[in-house]
Design a protein around this motif. Structure first.
Motif, PDB file in Angstrom:
ATOM      1  N   ILE A  91       4.108 -16.191   1.948  1.00 34.82           N
ATOM      2  CA  ILE A  91       4.847 -16.493   0.713  1.00 34.82           C
ATOM      3  C   ILE A  91       5.172 -15.203  -0.037  1.00 34.82           C
ATOM      4  O   ILE A  91       6.283 -15.019  -0.526  1.00 34.82           O
ATOM      5  N   LEU A  92       4.209 -14.304  -0.107  1.00 35.53           N
ATOM      6  CA  LEU A  92       4.453 -13.031  -0.799  1.00 35.53           C
ATOM      7  C   LEU A  92       5.494 -12.194  -0.057  1.00 35.53           C
ATOM      8  O   LEU A  92       6.341 -11.539  -0.675  1.00 35.53           O
ATOM      9  N   ARG A  93       5.460 -12.244   1.257  1.00 34.91           N
ATOM     10  CA  ARG A  93       6.483 -11.533   2.030  1.00 34.91           C
ATOM     11  C   ARG A  93       7.845 -12.174   1.825  1.00 34.91           C
ATOM     12  O   ARG A  93       8.867 -11.488   1.760  1.00 34.91           O
ATOM     13  N   TYR A  94       7.869 -13.483   1.702  1.00 35.97           N
ATOM     14  CA  TYR A  94       9.127 -14.173   1.424  1.00 35.97           C
ATOM     15  C   TYR A  94       9.673 -13.749   0.056  1.00 35.97           C
ATOM     16  O   TYR A  94      10.883 -13.556  -0.106  1.00 35.97           O
ATOM     17  N   TYR A  95       8.783 -13.596  -0.910  1.00 41.22           N
ATOM     18  CA  TYR A  95       9.200 -13.120  -2.233  1.00 41.22           C
ATOM     19  C   TYR A  95       9.899 -11.759  -2.098  1.00 41.22           C
ATOM     20  O   TYR A  95      10.972 -11.534  -2.664  1.00 41.22           O
ATOM     21  N   ILE A  96       9.292 -10.859  -1.353  1.00 39.22           N
ATOM     22  CA  ILE A  96       9.837  -9.511  -1.163  1.00 39.22           C
ATOM     23  C   ILE A  96      11.192  -9.582  -0.462  1.00 39.22           C
ATOM     24  O   ILE A  96      12.156  -8.942  -0.887  1.00 39.22           O
ATOM     25  N   VAL A  97      11.277 -10.371   0.594  1.00 38.33           N
ATOM     26  CA  VAL A  97      12.533 -10.520   1.339  1.00 38.33           C
ATOM     27  C   VAL A  97      13.621 -11.093   0.429  1.00 38.33           C
ATOM     28  O   VAL A  97      14.758 -10.627   0.433  1.00 38.33           O
ATOM     29  N   SER A  98      13.264 -12.079  -0.373  1.00 34.93           N
ATOM     30  CA  SER A  98      14.246 -12.683  -1.286  1.00 34.93           C
ATOM     31  C   SER A  98      14.762 -11.669  -2.293  1.00 34.93           C
ATOM     32  O   SER A  98      15.960 -11.636  -2.593  1.00 34.93           O
ATOM     33  N   ALA A  99      13.861 -10.844  -2.802  1.00 35.67           N
ATOM     34  CA  ALA A  99      14.274  -9.810  -3.759  1.00 35.67           C
ATOM     35  C   ALA A  99      15.203  -8.798  -3.090  1.00 35.67           C
ATOM     36  O   ALA A  99      16.216  -8.401  -3.669  1.00 35.67           O
ATOM     37  N   VAL A 100      14.879  -8.401  -1.877  1.00 32.06           N
ATOM     38  CA  VAL A 100      15.723  -7.452  -1.146  1.00 32.06           C
ATOM     39  C   VAL A 100      17.098  -8.071  -0.884  1.00 32.06           C
ATOM     40  O   VAL A 100      18.127  -7.432  -1.097  1.00 32.06           O
ATOM     41  N   GLN A 101      17.126  -9.327  -0.441  1.00 37.11           N
ATOM     42  CA  GLN A 101      18.395  -9.995  -0.159  1.00 37.11           C
ATOM     43  C   GLN A 101      19.257 -10.134  -1.409  1.00 37.11           C
ATOM     44  O   GLN A 101      20.469 -10.110  -1.331  1.00 37.11           O
ATOM     45  N   ALA A 102      18.613 -10.282  -2.557  1.00 42.79           N
ATOM     46  CA  ALA A 102      19.344 -10.430  -3.812  1.00 42.79           C
ATOM     47  C   ALA A 102      19.721  -9.079  -4.417  1.00 42.79           C
ATOM     48  O   ALA A 102      20.301  -9.026  -5.504  1.00 42.79           O
ATOM     49  N   GLY A 103      19.379  -8.005  -3.710  1.00 40.34           N
ATOM     50  CA  GLY A 103      19.686  -6.678  -4.223  1.00 40.34           C
ATOM     51  C   GLY A 103      18.779  -6.259  -5.376  1.00 40.34           C
ATOM     52  O   GLY A 103      19.130  -5.392  -6.169  1.00 40.34           O
ATOM     53  N   ARG A 104      17.616  -6.881  -5.470  1.00 45.69           N
ATOM     54  CA  ARG A 104      16.682  -6.603  -6.572  1.00 45.69           C
ATOM     55  C   ARG A 104      15.476  -5.813  -6.069  1.00 45.69           C
ATOM     56  O   ARG A 104      14.335  -6.232  -6.179  1.00 45.69           O
ATOM     57  N   GLY A 116       0.018  -3.975  -5.504  1.00 45.00           N
ATOM     58  CA  GLY A 116      -0.083  -3.086  -4.350  1.00 45.00           C
ATOM     59  C   GLY A 116      -1.502  -2.790  -3.907  1.00 45.00           C
ATOM     60  O   GLY A 116      -1.818  -2.872  -2.712  1.00 45.00           O
ATOM     61  N   ASN A 117      -2.362  -2.417  -4.837  1.00 47.65           N
ATOM     62  CA  ASN A 117      -3.745  -2.092  -4.465  1.00 47.65           C
ATOM     63  C   ASN A 117      -4.445  -3.277  -3.825  1.00 47.65           C
ATOM     64  O   ASN A 117      -5.143  -3.138  -2.822  1.00 47.65           O
ATOM     65  N   ASP A 118      -4.250  -4.456  -4.405  1.00 52.15           N
ATOM     66  CA  ASP A 118      -4.866  -5.666  -3.855  1.00 52.15           C
ATOM     67  C   ASP A 118      -4.358  -5.949  -2.446  1.00 52.15           C
ATOM     68  O   ASP A 118      -5.131  -6.295  -1.551  1.00 52.15           O
ATOM     69  N   LEU A 119      -3.067  -5.800  -2.237  1.00 46.73           N
ATOM     70  CA  LEU A 119      -2.483  -6.067  -0.917  1.00 46.73           C
ATOM     71  C   LEU A 119      -3.034  -5.108   0.134  1.00 46.73           C
ATOM     72  O   LEU A 119      -3.352  -5.527   1.254  1.00 46.73           O
ATOM     73  N   LEU A 120      -3.146  -3.846  -0.215  1.00 48.84           N
ATOM     74  CA  LEU A 120      -3.663  -2.861   0.743  1.00 48.84           C
ATOM     75  C   LEU A 120      -5.121  -3.129   1.098  1.00 48.84           C
ATOM     76  O   LEU A 120      -5.547  -2.893   2.229  1.00 48.84           O
ATOM     77  N   GLN A 121      -5.891  -3.642   0.159  1.00 50.84           N
ATOM     78  CA  GLN A 121      -7.304  -3.935   0.420  1.00 50.84           C
ATOM     79  C   GLN A 121      -7.483  -5.156   1.302  1.00 50.84           C
ATOM     80  O   GLN A 121      -8.517  -5.317   1.934  1.00 50.84           O
ATOM     81  N   ARG A 122      -6.508  -6.024   1.333  1.00 52.78           N
ATOM     82  CA  ARG A 122      -6.617  -7.242   2.145  1.00 52.78           C
ATOM     83  C   ARG A 122      -6.576  -6.953   3.639  1.00 52.78           C
ATOM     84  O   ARG A 122      -7.121  -7.702   4.422  1.00 52.78           O
ATOM     85  N   GLY A 123      -5.844  -5.924   4.015  1.00 52.40           N
ATOM     86  CA  GLY A 123      -5.805  -5.520   5.415  1.00 52.40           C
ATOM     87  C   GLY A 123      -4.939  -6.371   6.318  1.00 52.40           C
ATOM     88  O   GLY A 123      -5.143  -6.413   7.506  1.00 52.40           O
ATOM     89  N   GLN A 124      -3.954  -7.082   5.788  1.00 50.21           N
ATOM     90  CA  GLN A 124      -3.065  -7.881   6.643  1.00 50.21           C
ATOM     91  C   GLN A 124      -1.812  -7.102   6.995  1.00 50.21           C
ATOM     92  O   GLN A 124      -0.711  -7.638   6.978  1.00 50.21           O
ATOM     93  N   ASP A 125      -1.974  -5.831   7.274  1.00 48.69           N
ATOM     94  CA  ASP A 125      -0.866  -5.006   7.723  1.00 48.69           C
ATOM     95  C   ASP A 125       0.252  -4.904   6.685  1.00 48.69           C
ATOM     96  O   ASP A 125       1.429  -5.077   7.001  1.00 48.69           O
ATOM     97  N   TRP A 126      -0.120  -4.629   5.454  1.00 50.94           N
ATOM     98  CA  TRP A 126       0.861  -4.504   4.390  1.00 50.94           C
ATOM     99  C   TRP A 126       1.512  -3.131   4.330  1.00 50.94           C
ATOM    100  O   TRP A 126       2.567  -2.972   3.709  1.00 50.94           O
ATOM    101  N   SER A 127       0.906  -2.132   4.937  1.00 54.13           N
ATOM    102  CA  SER A 127       1.423  -0.756   4.805  1.00 54.13           C
ATOM    103  C   SER A 127       2.919  -0.627   5.080  1.00 54.13           C
ATOM    104  O   SER A 127       3.638  -0.029   4.275  1.00 54.13           O
ATOM    105  N   PRO A 128       3.438  -1.165   6.187  1.00 53.49           N
ATOM    106  CA  PRO A 128       4.882  -1.017   6.436  1.00 53.49           C
ATOM    107  C   PRO A 128       5.751  -1.667   5.351  1.00 53.49           C
ATOM    108  O   PRO A 128       6.866  -1.227   5.107  1.00 53.49           O
ATOM    109  N   TRP A 129       5.225  -2.682   4.702  1.00 52.21           N
ATOM    110  CA  TRP A 129       5.992  -3.414   3.700  1.00 52.21           C
ATOM    111  C   TRP A 129       6.278  -2.577   2.449  1.00 52.21           C
ATOM    112  O   TRP A 129       7.220  -2.855   1.717  1.00 52.21           O
ATOM    113  N   PHE A 130       5.470  -1.557   2.219  1.00 54.07           N
ATOM    114  CA  PHE A 130       5.706  -0.715   1.053  1.00 54.07           C
ATOM    115  C   PHE A 130       6.967   0.141   1.215  1.00 54.07           C
ATOM    116  O   PHE A 130       7.500   0.655   0.240  1.00 54.07           O
ATOM    117  N   ALA A 131       7.453   0.263   2.435  1.00 53.38           N
ATOM    118  CA  ALA A 131       8.664   1.049   2.696  1.00 53.38           C
ATOM    119  C   ALA A 131       9.939   0.219   2.556  1.00 53.38           C
ATOM    120  O   ALA A 131      11.035   0.778   2.476  1.00 53.38           O
TER     121      ALA A 131
END
Length: 176
Positions: A91-104, A116-131
């Motif tokens: 769901i959080l990745r969908y949020y990010i994709v939706s924002a990107v698609q909307a040019g936001r 960001g800090n919370d996502l990185l601590q979870r360890g579900q391979d969030w690192s690439p998503w920050f780019a």
């Protein structure tokens, strides 16, 4: 679920019987802002996919997902919590994709600033998503392509709906 609706009606009847009209109005007002939406699956799914994501209300989205995890924490079945955590990532990745698609991309950067800090601590391979806000065309990038497909969204939407149906319309959740 039925017990909650019954209890709500009992409270409403009591307030009417006692003539507490101001309290009844306050009660109805509070119910309208209920973060759990009375655990009605359609309302929760709509809140996620038709309100919070398209209007970029990341803080409310994260709060709703945290609230739902808290509700499931009383469950003795760890599978439900694990499943919700996996759905939360999507769901959080969908949020990010939706924002990107909307040019936001500003909303993506804002999201990472808050979470960001919370996502990185979870360890579900969030690192690439920050780019992703800096990738020229993330919908064609092999790392993110799947998440931009209609099929992925439809599978996510269906999975979320089915999960909440199993939890809230079954007997699997004990509300505190």
């Amino acid at each position: 679920m039925e017990n909650m609706l019954y209890a709500e009606e009992l409270v409403r009847e009591f307030l009417v019987f006692r003539g507490f009209t101001n309290t009844l109005q306050a009660f109805d007002s509070e119910l309208s802002t209920d973060i759990g939406q009375g655990f009605q699956v359609d309302k929760i799914v709509d809140l996620i996919f038709a309100v919070y994501v398209p209007t970029f209300q990341a803080e409310k989205l994260v709060a709703l997902l945290s609230f739902l995890k808290h509700c499931l924490a009383s469950s003795s079945d760890r599978v439900f919590i694990d499943t919700l955590c996996k759905l939360e990532v999507s769901i959080l990745r969908y949020y990010i994709v939706s924002a990107v698609q909307a040019g936001r991309k500003d909303k993506v950067v804002e999201f990472y600033g808050m979470n960001g800090n919370d996502l990185l601590q979870r360890g579900q391979d969030w690192s690439p998503w920050f780019a992703i806000p800096y990738v020229k065309n993330p919908s064609s990038d092999p790392e993110f392509r799947t998440y931009f497909s209609r099929e992925w969204f439809e599978a996510l939407h269906l999975s979320v709906r089915n999960f909440f149906n199993a939890i809230f319309n079954g007997t699997h959740i004990l509300l505190k």
